[in-house]
Design an enzyme around this catalytic site. Structure first.
Site, mmCIF file in Angstrom:
data_model
loop_
_atom_site.group_PDB
_atom_site.id
_atom_site.type_symbol
_atom_site.label_atom_id
_atom_site.label_comp_id
_atom_site.label_asym_id
_atom_site.label_seq_id
_atom_site.Cartn_x
_atom_site.Cartn_y
_atom_site.Cartn_z
ATOM 1 N N HIS A 55 -40.467 -29.223 -20.375
ATOM 2 C CA HIS A 55 -39.974 -29.025 -21.735
ATOM 3 C C HIS A 55 -40.779 -27.888 -22.362
ATOM 4 O O HIS A 55 -41.941 -27.656 -22.001
ATOM 5 C CB HIS A 55 -40.157 -30.289 -22.568
ATOM 6 C CG HIS A 55 -39.260 -31.413 -22.163
ATOM 7 N ND1 HIS A 55 -39.034 -32.504 -22.966
ATOM 8 C CD2 HIS A 55 -38.524 -31.628 -21.033
ATOM 9 C CE1 HIS A 55 -38.204 -33.334 -22.370
ATOM 10 N NE2 HIS A 55 -37.884 -32.827 -21.189
ATOM 11 N N GLU A 57 -42.355 -27.583 -25.117
ATOM 12 C CA GLU A 57 -43.640 -27.971 -25.702
ATOM 13 C C GLU A 57 -44.709 -28.166 -24.623
ATOM 14 O O GLU A 57 -45.859 -27.750 -24.796
ATOM 15 C CB GLU A 57 -43.485 -29.277 -26.500
ATOM 16 C CG GLU A 57 -42.497 -29.198 -27.637
ATOM 17 C CD GLU A 57 -41.078 -29.620 -27.276
ATOM 18 O OE1 GLU A 57 -40.356 -30.067 -28.181
ATOM 19 O OE2 GLU A 57 -40.681 -29.508 -26.089
ATOM 20 N N CYS A 88 -43.355 -35.328 -24.911
ATOM 21 C CA CYS A 88 -43.950 -34.176 -25.588
ATOM 22 C C CYS A 88 -44.838 -34.602 -26.753
ATOM 23 O O CYS A 88 -45.928 -34.057 -26.939
ATOM 24 C CB CYS A 88 -42.862 -33.221 -26.061
ATOM 25 S SG CYS A 88 -41.987 -32.432 -24.684
#
Length: 151
Positions: A55, A57, A88
């Site tokens: 992801h 992040e 995250c």
């Protein structure tokens, strides 16, 4: 709305557009130090990297930690176009990020304010300052357009 927040969210939005251009879910993120310097920026790469943890992040946190040589990203602000998921949000807390700024809520998986409150939970040993809704309409539109095109 704070002007630097909008400026850095635009950096995250640019990353989200990059993700969309390679058929990834359009989420972008960036991390900024206390002096307002960009440390890292990234977009989702789960499909292209065949990595469920890729992801935006998480990639930003990994890159920033390598750059500064410490997993604790003290006195930093993370900008992301969509409210972080559980994975995250947990990583952001563990990295000791000071502040989180996100664009649009994630009604299904949001772990900061919508579904869970991981980033400011009194159960954890670190809590973040949270600012939500920065350029929310633009961030939401990116997601809606991406998924509408796939239906």
């Amino acid at each position: 709305m704070d002007e630097p927040d909008e400026i850095w969210m635009r950096t995250a939005i640019d990353q989200a557009r990059l993700a969309s251009s390679i058929d990834e879910v359009p989420v972008g993120a960036c991390l900024v130090d206390a002096d307002g310097n960009l440390i890292a920026a990234a977009s989702n790469r789960t499909i292209i990297d065949s990595d469920p943890t890729a992801h935006a992040e998480i990639i930003v946190l990994r890159e920033a930690a390598r750059k500064i040589g410490n997993y604790r990203l003290l006195d930093t602000t993370l900008y992301t176009t969509v409210e972080p998921c559980v994975m995250c949000a947990g990583a952001i807390v563990n990295a000791r990020v000071k502040r989180l700024v996100y664009g649009t809520r994630d009604e299904r998986f949001g772990a900061v304010e919508t579904r869970f409150r991981l980033c400011d939970s009194e159960e954890l040993n670190h809590r973040l300052e949270i600012t939500s809704g920065v350029l929310a309409d633009e961030c939401r539109s990116l997601m809606q357009e991406f998924f509408r095109a796939r239906r």
